[in-house]
Design an enzyme around this catalytic site. Structure first.
Site, PDB file in Angstrom:
ATOM      1  N   VAL A 183       0.726  -1.215  -0.056  1.00 54.73           N
ATOM      2  CA  VAL A 183      -0.088   0.002  -0.022  1.00 54.73           C
ATOM      3  C   VAL A 183       0.741   1.306   0.129  1.00 54.73           C
ATOM      4  O   VAL A 183       0.747   2.301  -0.638  1.00 54.73           O
ATOM      5  CB  VAL A 183      -0.987  -0.001   1.225  1.00 54.73           C
ATOM      6  CG1 VAL A 183      -1.675   1.474   1.215  1.00 54.73           C
ATOM      7  CG2 VAL A 183      -1.806  -1.040   1.127  1.00 54.73           C
ATOM      8  N   TYR A 184       1.809   1.082   0.824  1.00 58.38           N
ATOM      9  CA  TYR A 184       2.804   2.271   0.914  1.00 58.38           C
ATOM     10  C   TYR A 184       3.456   2.509  -0.585  1.00 58.38           C
ATOM     11  O   TYR A 184       3.492   3.613  -1.096  1.00 58.38           O
ATOM     12  CB  TYR A 184       4.003   2.115   1.745  1.00 58.38           C
ATOM     13  CG  TYR A 184       5.114   2.965   1.822  1.00 58.38           C
ATOM     14  CD1 TYR A 184       5.098   4.240   2.379  1.00 58.38           C
ATOM     15  CD2 TYR A 184       6.279   2.818   1.247  1.00 58.38           C
ATOM     16  CE1 TYR A 184       5.821   5.223   2.625  1.00 58.38           C
ATOM     17  CE2 TYR A 184       7.452   3.652   1.515  1.00 58.38           C
ATOM     18  CZ  TYR A 184       7.251   4.743   2.008  1.00 58.38           C
ATOM     19  OH  TYR A 184       8.362   5.516   2.133  1.00 58.38           O
ATOM     20  N   ASN A 185       3.882   1.365  -1.365  1.00 55.81           N
ATOM     21  CA  ASN A 185       4.182   1.571  -2.570  1.00 55.81           C
ATOM     22  C   ASN A 185       3.303   2.043  -3.744  1.00 55.81           C
ATOM     23  O   ASN A 185       3.683   2.564  -4.437  1.00 55.81           O
ATOM     24  CB  ASN A 185       4.676   0.272  -2.964  1.00 55.81           C
ATOM     25  CG  ASN A 185       5.838  -0.226  -2.309  1.00 55.81           C
ATOM     26  OD1 ASN A 185       6.636   0.570  -1.765  1.00 55.81           O
ATOM     27  ND2 ASN A 185       6.168  -1.529  -2.616  1.00 55.81           N
TER      28      ASN A 185
END
Length: 260
Positions: free
Chosen positions: A157-159
């Protein structure tokens, strides 16, 4: 002493802690006037305490606000213009995601990760671009993430957010090249910031986060995490006038964890 940024004005978002504080320190050392963007007033005061040793006083200012909110980028620009008369360099460092296994995310953590890492960059960049176009000069340096390339565990999700930053960079770089503006990404691998280091030393970090940190180091051929100064050096180069033929690039500061 060489001061390659003498006469230039920079804004460093998320500049009161971690990597951002190191970037602000390096830009001051290189002669820039720096406005530090912070989320909380207490963080900004602590940052002032650390940065005054690198500052004349007249070359350091601050702004407090949540940069993911509408209008926040414009407020940041006004603060820089009020303090220094203009803005030459924007370092989009503000961020921070909820790092956890993908299926453990909630609506709240999904939204926070996108807000903190993508909306902050988008809002601040859109706010400053007209100002830079009018001046015929600008350097936008976005802090991305090595995990976009190497698929670090628990970072999907961060990516998604940081990958959006990487993608936006190339489009803006092409669109605004003729206006004298460069747009680039510095993508660090795992960086052992003072805050993270303190948590590791105290044993206060969640076991899962320690696991992720260990996996991140395993991916680095140099067998060590990056430092704040490693990242700041790359940012300082891209902020300089003589980096003007470098645009639309992702500069990986990663100890070799991905290559090519």
């Amino acid at each position: 002493m060489s001061l390659p940024l003498r006469g230039r004005t920079a804004v460093v978002t998320g500049g009161a802690t971690g990597i951002g504080l190191g970037i602000a320190r390096r830009l001051l050392t290189d002669g820039a006037r720096v406005l530090v963007g912070a989320l909380h007033a207490e963080e900004l005061e602590r940052a002032y305490g650390e940065l005054r040793g690198y500052s004349t006083g007249a070359d350091l200012a601050g702004h407090v606000g949540d940069l993911s909110r509408p209008g926040a980028g414009e407020s940041l620009l006004r603060a820089a213009v009020d303090a220094f008369g203009g803005l030459d360099i924007l370092v989009n460092n503000a961020g921070g995601g909820v790092i956890r296994p993908t299926l453990e995310h909630t609506e709240q953590t999904l939204q926070a990760t996108i807000d903190n890492n993508l909306w902050t960059v988008l809002r601040c960049t859109l706010a400053v671009l007209p100002h830079m176009v009018a001046r015929g000069y600008g350097r936008v340096v976005n802090i991305g993430a090595e995990s976009v390339r190497n698929g670090l565990v628990d970072h999907a999700v961060y990516n998604a957010a940081k990958g959006g930053v990487h993608a936006m960079t190339t489009g803006l770089a092409r669109e605004f090249a003729a206006a004298g503006i460069t747009v680039n990404v510095v993508a660090p691998s795992y960086v052992r910031t003072p805050e993270l280091d303190a948590g590791l030393r105290a044993g206060s970090l969640p076991d899962r986060l320690v696991y992720v940190v260990d996996r991140a180091v395993e991916l680095i051929p140099m067998s060590r995490p990056g430092t704040v100064d490693d990242v700041a050096a790359a940012v300082a180069y891209l902020a300089r006038e003589d980096s003007g033929f470098v645009t639309g690039q992702v500069i990986s500061v990663n100890g070799g964890s991905s290559m090519g």
